[in-house]
Structures are given as C-alpha cells and as structure tokens.
Design a protein around this motif. Structure first.
Motif, PDB file in Angstrom:
ATOM      1  N   SER A 160      16.292  50.493  32.511  1.00 49.28           N
ATOM      2  CA  SER A 160      17.021  50.138  31.292  1.00 49.28           C
ATOM      3  C   SER A 160      16.231  50.580  30.064  1.00 49.28           C
ATOM      4  O   SER A 160      16.796  51.077  29.084  1.00 49.28           O
ATOM      5  N   ASN A 161      14.922  50.393  30.128  1.00 52.45           N
ATOM      6  CA  ASN A 161      14.054  50.832  29.034  1.00 52.45           C
ATOM      7  C   ASN A 161      14.175  52.345  28.813  1.00 52.45           C
ATOM      8  O   ASN A 161      14.210  52.824  27.671  1.00 52.45           O
ATOM      9  N   GLU A 184      -0.089  43.259  27.054  1.00 57.86           N
ATOM     10  CA  GLU A 184       0.557  43.003  28.346  1.00 57.86           C
ATOM     11  C   GLU A 184       1.861  42.244  28.160  1.00 57.86           C
ATOM     12  O   GLU A 184       2.870  42.545  28.808  1.00 57.86           O
ATOM     13  N   SER A 214      16.230  45.557  26.933  1.00 55.08           N
ATOM     14  CA  SER A 214      17.135  46.591  27.448  1.00 55.08           C
ATOM     15  C   SER A 214      17.826  46.126  28.724  1.00 55.08           C
ATOM     16  O   SER A 214      18.997  46.423  28.949  1.00 55.08           O
ATOM     17  N   MET A 215      17.068  45.411  29.554  1.00 53.06           N
ATOM     18  CA  MET A 215      17.618  44.965  30.834  1.00 53.06           C
ATOM     19  C   MET A 215      18.792  43.999  30.620  1.00 53.06           C
ATOM     20  O   MET A 215      19.818  44.091  31.295  1.00 53.06           O
ATOM     21  N   ILE A 227       5.032  51.899  26.164  1.00 55.43           N
ATOM     22  CA  ILE A 227       4.702  51.136  27.373  1.00 55.43           C
ATOM     23  C   ILE A 227       4.998  51.884  28.666  1.00 55.43           C
ATOM     24  O   ILE A 227       4.649  51.425  29.735  1.00 55.43           O
ATOM     25  N   ALA A 237       3.768  42.367  25.493  1.00 52.66           N
ATOM     26  CA  ALA A 237       4.737  43.298  24.888  1.00 52.66           C
ATOM     27  C   ALA A 237       5.259  44.285  25.922  1.00 52.66           C
ATOM     28  O   ALA A 237       6.454  44.596  25.966  1.00 52.66           O
ATOM     29  N   ALA A 238       4.351  44.761  26.788  1.00 58.05           N
ATOM     30  CA  ALA A 238       4.752  45.760  27.786  1.00 58.05           C
ATOM     31  C   ALA A 238       5.733  45.166  28.791  1.00 58.05           C
ATOM     32  O   ALA A 238       6.637  45.842  29.270  1.00 58.05           O
ATOM     33  N   GLU A 239       5.569  43.890  29.103  1.00 59.81           N
ATOM     34  CA  GLU A 239       6.507  43.253  30.022  1.00 59.81           C
ATOM     35  C   GLU A 239       7.819  42.905  29.325  1.00 59.81           C
ATOM     36  O   GLU A 239       8.891  43.021  29.913  1.00 59.81           O
ATOM     37  N   GLU A 291       9.289  44.086  26.358  1.00 56.16           N
ATOM     38  CA  GLU A 291      10.149  45.073  25.693  1.00 56.16           C
ATOM     39  C   GLU A 291      11.269  45.589  26.617  1.00 56.16           C
ATOM     40  O   GLU A 291      12.423  45.646  26.204  1.00 56.16           O
ATOM     41  N   PRO A 292      10.970  45.946  27.881  1.00 52.45           N
ATOM     42  CA  PRO A 292      12.069  46.400  28.753  1.00 52.45           C
ATOM     43  C   PRO A 292      13.102  45.303  29.034  1.00 52.45           C
ATOM     44  O   PRO A 292      14.240  45.620  29.390  1.00 52.45           O
ATOM     45  N   ARG A 299      17.241  53.231  26.903  1.00 54.41           N
ATOM     46  CA  ARG A 299      17.087  52.962  25.475  1.00 54.41           C
ATOM     47  C   ARG A 299      16.326  54.105  24.787  1.00 54.41           C
ATOM     48  O   ARG A 299      16.659  54.496  23.670  1.00 54.41           O
ATOM     49  N   ALA A 333      14.206  46.972  35.178  1.00 52.54           N
ATOM     50  CA  ALA A 333      13.865  46.776  33.762  1.00 52.54           C
ATOM     51  C   ALA A 333      13.383  48.089  33.148  1.00 52.54           C
ATOM     52  O   ALA A 333      13.752  48.448  32.022  1.00 52.54           O
ATOM     53  N   LEU A 342       8.097  50.992  20.527  1.00 49.47           N
ATOM     54  CA  LEU A 342       7.388  50.189  21.529  1.00 49.47           C
ATOM     55  C   LEU A 342       7.862  50.549  22.942  1.00 49.47           C
ATOM     56  O   LEU A 342       7.062  50.645  23.869  1.00 49.47           O
ATOM     57  N   GLN A 386       3.344  50.764  32.302  1.00 50.50           N
ATOM     58  CA  GLN A 386       4.230  50.053  33.215  1.00 50.50           C
ATOM     59  C   GLN A 386       4.579  50.907  34.437  1.00 50.50           C
ATOM     60  O   GLN A 386       4.603  50.413  35.560  1.00 50.50           O
TER      61      GLN A 386
END
Lengths: 362, 395
Positions: free
Chosen positions: B294-295, A267, A277-278, B316, A269-271, A273-274, B298, B291, B312, B320
């Motif tokens: 953006s992911n 959880e 990028s953000m 997700i 990592a899932a939150e 990782e984006p 990528r 978010a 990764l 998500q």
C-alpha cells in the motif's frame, strides 16, 4: 490513478480535528474518564452536528451515503482525539447491517433516526468472533436468550444489534423486558463497554443476515474502524514523542539528539507511515468490492494492532517517567490502542481467520 | 481514490502483452556483454520497454516520462519468464547522474554503450575507513597537468572484475570541509595502477571487490560536475539505488514461494503450514508486506499527481523492505529445520539453496546501501526534524 485522500476527505478530517481540539481537550477527556457523562453527551452532540452519524446511511433514508474510506477518515480523527463518543458500532456497523439485511420496516424505523442522531445502537459481535465466558445468544420464536459481552457503543443505547454463532443478526429494543445490563469497566475510560444478559427478550431478525456475507461485511467495517482509530491515536503518540524529545534536555542536550531516542522515533515512523496507506487501501477494497477485500480487512486489523502496540509502548518510553503519569495523559491513547487491539478479534485470532480465507487448510 | 490506470492505457498494455508473446522463446545464456544480450537490450530500447525516457541522441527510446506506462511494462514483464532488461549500477546510478549533471561529451560517450549493456560500470564509493561516514573518504585525486592522479583504496566495489569503467569519489580539495572536498570522476578500469581483489562473502560468493589504486592516471575532463561538488553529484543517485533494493512486488513473489514451501514440507507427516505457530509467523509477514505494498502505491501516486507528498513514505522503503525480506527468507529456513541449513550441492537441498543464500544476502543489503541504522538517522533527521548528533572535534 490517484491513491490517497480526496480534498473533501481531508477537509472532513480537519473539521473533526478542529472540533475536538476546541471542544474535547485533554481536560474534557479527563472529566469524562472521571465519570462526567454530561461532558460526553456534549461532545457526542457536536459530532452529530458535524453529520458523522449519517455518513453511512443511504440518502433515501436521510443519510449522506458516503463510503468506507470516509468512515475510516472519521475514525482516525476520533482516535487521534481520543474522542469519548460512539462511532464504530452505532454509526458504521449498525447502519451497514440494517441497510444490507433489514426489511423495509426495519430500515424505515432505524436508519433515519441513526442519521439524525436520535438513536444509538450498540453492537455485539464478540461471540461470533470468539466467545469468552461461555457467552452466546439463541433465537427462538421471536425471543432471544443468553449473554453477550463487550458491546461496542452499548451503554445507554436505544437498541442492540447482536449476532448468534451462525452469524444471523438480531435487533432488540433496549426498553424490552428481560434485559439486564452490566457495565464492564475497561482500561479505556474514553469509551464504554457493557454486558447484556437476556431472558426471552423480544427480538427481530434482520432477514438478509441469513446470508453470511452480511455479518462478514459488518465485521470488516468494524475492524477497519478500530484500525483507523488506532492509526489516528498512534500518529498522535508518535508526534508527541518527537515533540517531547525536542523540549526535554539531559546531559546538556535535547534528548532528541541522542541516536537511541532518534532510532526509537524512526522505528515508530517507519512502522506507522505504511499503515495510513494500508487503511486507505483496505477501505477502498471494501468500497470497490475487491476480491481480496476480506483478507485485507483482516490483515489490516491484525497488522495495525501490532504496530499500535509497539508505538504505544515506545512513545511512552520516550517520555520517560512523565509518560507513566496521569498528569500528562498519554495513557489515554495507550489504553485506547489497547482496547482496539482486542475488540472484534486480537491479531492472533484474526490471522487464523486470514489463513482460512486463503485456503491454507486445504 | 482511484486505482484504475484509465482506458487510454489499455492499448498500451495490449501492445506490451503482444511483444512479450512474440518474444516468449527468447533465452539468453552467454556472459555479460555477449552479443545476444546486447541485441536483446537494444530490441527492448527500440520498442520503448527500456530506457524509455532517455533521449534518442544518447541511445534511449526518446519517449515521454509516463510513470504508468513504466508500471505497466514492469507488471507485464514480471508475469513472464521473458528476459528482463539488464540492470546494474551503470544503468541505475550513472546514467541518471550523467543525464542531469554530465557534460554533452560525457552523455554522448557513455550513455549509449551503458544502456546497451556493452559498457559495465562499478561504483567506487566506500573505503575501509569510510563506510557509514562516507564523506570522510581519503582516496586522493591530484591534478597533474591534464590528468588526475588517483591514490588510495576502495572497498565493496561490485562487479569490478567485469567493469570497464568506475564512477569514483575522490578527495581533490584536502583543505575544504569534508563534504566540499570530494569530486566525482569517471575512471577507466584498464588504467595502469588498479589492483582488484575479490572479497569472499559469508554466502561463499564474491560479488564485491577491493580496489587498490596506485598513481592511476585519467584525463582531467573525466569529472562530473565541478571540483568539490562530488558529494552532491553522488547524492543525486543514491536515492536511485535505495529505491531498487526492496521492491515489495518482488517480495510478494517470494512470499508465494514460501507459502508453497510450507504446504510441501512436513514434520512427522504434518504440513508445516498446518502448525499454528509457523502459520501465524507466515501471516504476520504477509500483513507487513501488505502494508508495504500500500505504501508503494502511495509513492507511485505521488509521482503521477502533482502536489501529493510521500516524503516519509519513500524514506522508509529500504529499511522496511530489507528487514522484511530477511525475515521472510529466515522463516523458510525455520520451516525446513535442519534441511534449511543444507548448502552448495548437498543431498536433500531445497530450491538449489536459494533460501539460505538469500537469507544471508539480505543481511548484506540491510548493511549495504547505507546501513539500516543510517536509514533511521535519515528518517529521524529529514522526516521527523530531529537534530543531528553533535559533531566530534576533528571528525
């Protein structure tokens, strides 16, 4: 099309990380937190030698004239190392404000010294974002009076950059008469915070700052720095949680083989990782003056503050009782993330702003 | 960082825009496999807007695999009400599988009609006792002369009532370890011994079926890959399904509709969007969506630029995306209050009941395609390097 960091940006990040792991290990952070200012000064000198103070200063004033994406890379690396140094205020917000809104004298006086690491400017925008304790400053005939709380990088600063409620920015020399500095002790001992009480102190207006877009850009930049700091710190907290779960055994097994622990880490990592990028996306939007650059800066600060809160809690829980100890030192990252969340607007406050930006009131 | 596609793509974009303009009036209404649908699908293929990189000899356009062109096509088609290319499990999962692992005969026989929308496929994977633990499946396949004889039961089989074909996982090597005893077969749905029973869902719709298979006989050559390799063959396509379940661009459209809804609905005469707590929930969802967008950029970038890692970031997406979508639809229901519970053809119903329907449907997607708990296992094991649960004896 390429979405991500360049080789140059990646190597900058590596250089800072290496410098911090060599020169600011946990023992050094603990020493600074216990009040050893000499240690903090050494680390500060080191990042100046890496060129970080001049990153946002234009070349014509002796800086590197890099962009927001580079600055977020730096901030993320400093957050990862819980580096006890000035950065967001002194080396990002202040030079951006002076570059955008200063007159030629102000630029010549301050920008080369910022780039050279000779001068530190503390930044106080809290009262523009949302005043607490009825604080605020007034400018009248070249003098500023009032109070400002929670200056970023303000302790021992050579000058202060303050905003009044209408968003105009003022520079004040810290050696001027009529200034009382009160240190504000926060949970985060890796950075400092001060309160200024001003009684008719000499101040100069940044003339361009009567245009509201200046303080907005400075605020966006500050919020992205704090967000990047949180992302860097959160990544370390996640990595430490996974590493600990692969060392610690209970019931004859590594705790990292229990689904309860695995899902906590997944959880996080899932939150998180984006969020990398953000941050890149939001910084690039600033650099390319994208239409939604302000909205992205707001939402990035709000969202990453929420993710940071979740990760700082969950990682501590994965560490069990050890996570709660001073010895392990995980709390330095927890507290750093906690301060970042509140500075320049908590998530609720910033989301309110994001709603107005999109015309929800109409 | 460079978010521009480059001037070389400008011509391509105008070409797509022109095509869309010329075909703006096209409306399809008939059932699946209707001639007008097949013709439209073929027209999209002929122009390279669908099956773009599938070789010509198998019924595709035969173009290069240019991710940016695919992206431009998707962007422009999304802006227009023009009919989109047909999807479904045959197109999204079976075709890529056959292209990489099928025999020449299988490619010739199945890919063209599947792409054209003439041949509909269903997926025979899950069983009543093999859901998350799919590899424990027990439906038997025994070779009898030159035919496979299939016996067992499948569940959650979508579009089975319409499908002519089923790609199905069966246990053909009962003595091998569970992951090495499965084969991937192609089963005609008009074979003797197939009983289809629709499953009525919580939404009231029946998108899924149970399949009861009794001595179903299919030709021995209807196998993709070798005997016992079915698990690997199936895994080659599961990734295709997961990626398509939670596209943040689609969620963006729903967010825009939600904003409109909250500006229209009122409580005691006050717009819902002016109530601070509702507005804050809306903006939290927007932040999370940004978010994820953006992911997605990528991930797109990693497909174009060699050496850029987004492992990764990809793992997700399903977790998500489905959770966020479920919450977004749920906020719409809260914004409507009691009105949000209206369903079917009730008075005061908003948007034909779409919010309530999608709210429940996305709970299904949180469970389907590998439950989100299984997704967390995958993230922790494959991306974070955490160990698997110890094996239970006999499982």
């Amino acid at each position: 099309m390429y979405f991500g960091l360049s080789e140059e940006q990646k190597s900058l990040e590596e250089n800072i990380s290496k410098f911090l792991s060599d020169n600011a290990p946990l023992d050094a952070i603990k020493a600074v937190a216990d009040g050893e200012e000499v240690k903090a000064d050494e680390i500060h000198k080191g990042i100046i030698e890496l060129g970080l103070s001049g990153l946002m200063v234009p070349e014509s004033y002796g800086g590197l004239e890099l962009n927001m994406l580079f600055a977020t890379v730096v901030s993320s690396a400093l957050g990862a190392g819980t580096a006890p140094v000035p950065y967001a205020g002194a080396y990002v917000m202040a030079p951006i404000a002076i570059t955008l809104a200063g007159d030629e004298d102000q630029k010549n006086e301050w920008l080369p010294k910022i780039a050279g690491g000779e001068k530190v400017i503390g930044v106080g925008l809290s009262e523009f974002v949302g005043a607490r304790e009825d604080a605020g400053i007034e400018f009248n005939k070249g003098k500023v009076s009032g109070r400002s709380l929670f200056l970023i990088d303000g302790k021992n600063a050579d000058a202060y950059l303050l905003a009044n409620k209408s968003g105009e920015l003022f520079l004040i020399d810290s050696s001027s008469k009529g200034i009382t500095v009160t240190e504000l002790v926060t949970v985060d001992k890796t950075r400092t915070s001060i309160e200024l009480t001003l009684d008719k102190v000499d101040a100069t207006l940044l003339p361009g700052s009567s245009d509201l877009s200046v303080i907005e850009k400075v605020l966006d930049a500050g919020r992205l720095m704090l967000s990047a700091d949180t992302v860097g710190a959160s990544q370390v907290m996640l990595d430490k949680a996974v590493a600990y779960s692969l060392e610690r055994k209970q019931f004859g097994r590594l705790i990292g083989s229990f689904q309860a622990v695995k899902h906590m880490c997944a959880e996080m990592a899932a939150e998180l990782e984006p969020c990398h990028s953000m941050i890149w996306h939001a910084a690039h939007s600033q650099d390319s003056s994208a239409e939604d650059a302000r909205l992205m800066a707001c939402q990035t600060k709000a969202h990453i503050s929420e993710v940071g809160k979740q990760i700082s809690k969950t990682s501590t829980e994965v560490h069990g009782g050890m996570g709660f100890t001073d010895e392990l030192g995980l709390h330095y990252w927890f507290k750093r993330i906690g301060l970042n969340r509140q500075l320049l607007g908590s998530p609720e406050l910033i989301r309110e702003e994001a709603g107005k930006l999109q015309g929800f009131d109409q | 960082m460079d978010l521009e596609y480059g001037p070389e793509y400008d011509d391509f974009r105008s070409e797509v825009i022109n095509f869309i303009k010329e075909n703006e009036g096209v409306k399809l209404s008939g059932p699946m496999r209707d001639e007008s649908r097949v013709n439209w699908q073929q027209k999209l293929i002929d122009n390279g807007y669908f099956a773009r990189s599938v070789p010509k000899e198998y019924g595709g356009y035969g173009g290069d695999m240019d991710i940016i062109k695919l992206r431009i096509i998707a962007e422009e088609f999304a802006k227009s009400p023009i009919p989109k290319a047909m999807g479904g499990q045959g197109i999204q999962m079976l075709v890529p599988t056959l292209l990489s692992l099928g025999t020449e005969e299988q490619k010739q026989q199945y890919i063209r009609p599947t792409l054209r929308g003439e041949m509909i496929w269903c997926q025979g994977y899950s069983e009543p006792n093999s859901g998350s633990d799919l590899a424990s499946l027990q439906t038997k396949g025994e070779l009898d002369g030159d035919e496979w004889v299939i016996n067992g039961q499948k569940i959650w089989t979508s579009t089975a009532q319409l499908a002519q074909m089923c790609f199905i996982l069966v246990r053909t090597e009962p003595d091998a370890p569970k992951h090495q005893g499965i084969s991937y077969l192609l089963m005609p749905m008009d074979s003797e011994g197939i009983d289809r029973r629709p499953i009525k869902q919580m939404t009231g719709d029946s998108d899924f079926n149970e399949l009861f298979l009794t001595d179903v006989r299919i030709p021995a050559e209807n196998i993709v890959g070798s005997r016992g390799e079915g698990w690997q063959v199936a895994n080659a396509t599961l990734g295709h399904e997961r990626g398509s379940l939670a596209d943040p661009n689609v969620t963006q459209n729903r967010l825009n509709s939600l904003i409109d809804l909250m500006k229209t609905e009122t409580i005691d005469g006050q717009r819902v969007i002016d109530k601070p707590i509702f507005r804050d929930r809306l903006l939290s969802i927007q932040g999370r969506l940004m978010a994820q967008q953006s992911n997605a950029l990528r991930i797109l970038s990693s497909q174009i630029n060699e050496g850029q890692d987004a492992t990764l970031a990809k793992f997700i997406v399903k977790l998500q995306g489905t959770e966020l979508r479920h919450e977004l639809e749920g906020l719409a229901i809260d914004a409507m209050g009691e009105l949000g519970t209206l369903y079917e053809d009730s008075p005061h119903l908003r948007d034909h009941g779409a919010w309530q329907q999608t709210y429940m449907y996305y709970l299904g997607l949180i469970i389907g395609g590998g439950t989100n708990q299984i997704q967390k296992n995958i993230i922790s094991e494959r991306a974070l390097g955490m160990p698997k649960e110890p094996k239970v004896q006999g499982a």
